[in-house]
Design an enzyme around this catalytic site. Structure first.
Site, PDB file in Angstrom:
ATOM      1  CG  HIS A   1      31.761  37.089  45.952  1.00  0.00           C
ATOM      2  ND1 HIS A   1      32.352  36.596  47.081  1.00  0.00           N
ATOM      3  CD2 HIS A   1      32.767  37.591  45.203  1.00  0.00           C
ATOM      4  CE1 HIS A   1      33.651  36.778  47.013  1.00  0.00           C
ATOM      5  NE2 HIS A   1      33.926  37.388  45.886  1.00  0.00           N
TER       6      HIS A   1
ATOM      7  CG  ASP B   1      33.245  38.770  41.437  1.00  0.00           C
ATOM      8  OD1 ASP B   1      34.222  39.465  41.102  1.00  0.00           O
ATOM      9  OD2 ASP B   1      33.364  37.694  42.041  1.00  0.00           O
TER      10      ASP B   1
ATOM     11  NE  ARG C   1      40.094  40.481  34.889  1.00  0.00           N
ATOM     12  CZ  ARG C   1      40.020  39.737  35.972  1.00  0.00           C
ATOM     13  NH1 ARG C   1      40.643  40.093  37.093  1.00  0.00           N
ATOM     14  NH2 ARG C   1      39.315  38.641  35.977  1.00  0.00           N
TER      15      ARG C   1
ATOM     16  CG  HIS D   1      36.962  36.271  48.268  1.00  0.00           C
ATOM     17  ND1 HIS D   1      36.866  36.279  46.901  1.00  0.00           N
ATOM     18  CD2 HIS D   1      36.874  34.969  48.635  1.00  0.00           C
ATOM     19  CE1 HIS D   1      36.718  35.029  46.461  1.00  0.00           C
ATOM     20  NE2 HIS D   1      36.734  34.214  47.494  1.00  0.00           N
TER      21      HIS D   1
ATOM     22  CG  HIS E   1      37.763  41.800  39.381  1.00  0.00           C
ATOM     23  ND1 HIS E   1      38.751  41.643  40.326  1.00  0.00           N
ATOM     24  CD2 HIS E   1      36.647  41.263  39.935  1.00  0.00           C
ATOM     25  CE1 HIS E   1      38.249  41.038  41.398  1.00  0.00           C
ATOM     26  NE2 HIS E   1      36.968  40.784  41.188  1.00  0.00           N
TER      27      HIS E   1
ATOM     28  CG  HIS F   1      39.469  35.168  33.389  1.00  0.00           C
ATOM     29  ND1 HIS F   1      40.670  35.617  33.896  1.00  0.00           N
ATOM     30  CD2 HIS F   1      38.660  34.990  34.461  1.00  0.00           C
ATOM     31  CE1 HIS F   1      40.596  35.675  35.211  1.00  0.00           C
ATOM     32  NE2 HIS F   1      39.377  35.311  35.590  1.00  0.00           N
TER      33      HIS F   1
ATOM     34  CG  ASN G   1      42.018  40.992  41.323  1.00  0.00           C
ATOM     35  OD1 ASN G   1      41.366  41.963  40.956  1.00  0.00           O
ATOM     36  ND2 ASN G   1      41.607  39.763  41.115  1.00  0.00           N
TER      37      ASN G   1
HETATM   38  O1  DOR Z   1      36.035  34.247  40.232  1.00  0.00           O
HETATM   39  C1  DOR Z   1      36.770  35.142  40.629  1.00  0.00           C
HETATM   40  N1  DOR Z   1      37.465  35.924  39.780  1.00  0.00           N
HETATM   41  N2  DOR Z   1      36.900  35.347  41.965  1.00  0.00           N
HETATM   42  C2  DOR Z   1      37.815  36.194  42.463  1.00  0.00           C
HETATM   43  O2  DOR Z   1      37.924  36.277  43.660  1.00  0.00           O
HETATM   44  C3  DOR Z   1      38.706  36.963  41.576  1.00  0.00           C
HETATM   45  C4  DOR Z   1      38.127  37.088  40.226  1.00  0.00           C
HETATM   46  C5  DOR Z   1      39.121  37.556  39.190  1.00  0.00           C
HETATM   47  O3  DOR Z   1      39.733  38.597  39.398  1.00  0.00           O
HETATM   48  O4  DOR Z   1      39.261  36.884  38.156  1.00  0.00           O
HETATM   49 ZN    ZN Z   2      35.821  39.719  42.614  1.00  0.00          ZN
END
Ligand code: DOR
Ligand code: ZN
Length: 416
Positions: free
Chosen positions: A218, A283, A59, A171, A57, A287, A89
């Protein structure tokens, strides 16, 4: 022709060899000796295929305070990853053809490594509109980004994907098995989203998958592996292979699906070592520290990892705990095959994406070195073997462990 030599992983073993690379960045020859215009000799270092990370991801667009495409792919290269598959996402979510086009143009020319883009169709009809995506992601449970699809939509997405021969990455957590409880620790989080949620989602998936090509993201437990629909491929994340609820990580270890107990982690590791897991995917879900400072139940789930998967596995291999063939299969050849891209193996005709690594050089993982925008890693203090050089289609993107070129990454065409 440009030539890169060292102890090359070729046809399932290491041999002192030279890899010849043509003008297009493809492997043109693999021989004992090759004449070259330009030659780089890595001596005793291992030359392995660049890693393919099926699950990141980055971002961008929309969440670039956490990571962006340039920073995230730079970190990927530092960790020996030369291809990433980017999750949908972001903001706006990649649920429409416009959002997919918008994301493709925003990322163009900014990646340090090659990339594939996932889309997240919300219905069977959307599958056709999103055909330019490399593959699809379907969330059976809520997580960051609110992209959950209910069983009837999931079924119609699978039917259309089957017709269009698209890969669907799932997922697999069944929210019906979630337990309402106060969550203040990693152990609580693991109970709130228990292993039964994983096995139940996989049982449901087995009932509706038909002939769709599915890949389960995962997997966290032996029970999950035992419940995989037949013919489905699967991945495990180093989060679940190297970390568990006994760690004092606080919210930094809050991820979905959750970290499991030490016994579950060991069972997953054994299954991986024995070849029951196709791919290791990070994965990578950064953040900021500030976001992670929230109360446990409010803090966002996800942790960064794109730069540490290969170094962690290489370290285990060096320690004699994992065959090098498993590292190469799980990090490169199987994920390339699953995604349908001409990467992941040192073979004539494939892209010359290569890692040079000296497994005798063991480093302590420090966030600073990984260059994530979020500035932290849940693997801080653990040991890893990092690549000294990384080549993308024959050109160095990492030299002496440091970024050497950026912006050369290309979007990979869908395999169908
Ligand atoms: O821990 C996670 N973070 N699981 C997810 O399915 C999405 C991901 C995120 O995009 O932060
Ligand atoms: Zn993910």
């Amino acid at each position: 022709m440009r030539v890169i030599s060292g102890r090359v992983w070729y046809r399932g073993r290491l041999d002192p060899l030279s890899v010849g690379i043509d003008e297009d960045g493809k492997i043109a020859a693999v021989r004992k000796t090759l004449r070259a215009d330009e030659s780089i000799d890595h001596g005793d270092a291992l030359i392995l295929p660049g890693a393919v990370d099926l699950h990141v991801h980055m971002r961008e667009p929309g969440l670039t305070h956490k990571e962006d495409f340039a920073s995230g792919t730079r970190s990927a290269a530092i960790g020996g990853v030369t291809t990433i598959a980017e999750m949908p996402n972001t903001v706006p979510p990649v649920t429409t053809a416009d959002a997919l086009d918008g994301k493709a143009s925003a990322l163009k020319g900014r990646g340090a490594v090659d990339y594939a883009l996932y889309a997240a169709p919300r219905s069977g009809e959307a599958v056709v509109r999103l055909r330019k995506a490399t593959a699809f992601k379907a969330y059976m449970a809520p997580s960051t980004g609110d992209l959950q699809v209910r069983p009837p939509e999931l079924e119609s997405i699978l039917r259309e994907s089957e017709t269009n021969r698209k890969l669907v990455v799932v997922h697999a957590e069944d929210p019906a098995k979630f337990r309402a409880r106060k969550v203040v620790s990693l152990a609580d989080h693991a109970e709130a989203r228990p292993k039964e949620a994983e096995t139940s989602a996989l049982a449901l998936l087995a009932r509706v998958r038909g002939n769709a090509r599915i890949h389960v993201a995962h997997v966290t437990s032996r029970e999950g592996l035992d419940s995989l629909p037949s013919g489905a491929s699967c991945e495990a994340s180093p989060l679940h292979l190297f970390l568990d609820t006994s760690r004092t990580l606080g919210t930094q270890g809050k991820v979905n699906p959750p970290l499991r107990s030490p016994a579950d982690r060991e069972a997953l590791w054994d299954a991986f070592r024995n070849g029951r897991i196709d791919a290791v995917a990070s994965d990578h879900a950064p953040h900021t520290l500030e976001e992670k400072e929230a109360a446990f139940d409010e803090a966002p789930a996800g942790a960064p990892g794109v730069a540490t998967s290969f170094p962690l596995l290489m370290r285990r291999s060096r320690a004699g705990d994992l065959d090098l063939g498993r590292v190469v299969a799980a990090m490169a050849s199987r994920p390339a095959e699953i995604l349908g891209v001409p990467k992941g193996a040192i073979e004539v005709g494939r892209d010359a994406d290569l890692i040079a690594v000296d497994p005798r050089r063991v480093d302590t993982i420090r966030a600073k070195r990984l260059r994530y925008k979020c500035g932290w890693t849940p693997f801080e203090g653990m040991e890893g073997c990092f690549p000294t050089a990384v080549y993308l289609r024959g050109e160095a993107v990492i030299e002496d462990g440091e970024p050497a070129a950026e912006g050369r990454g290309r979007l990979l065409a869908p395999s169908t």
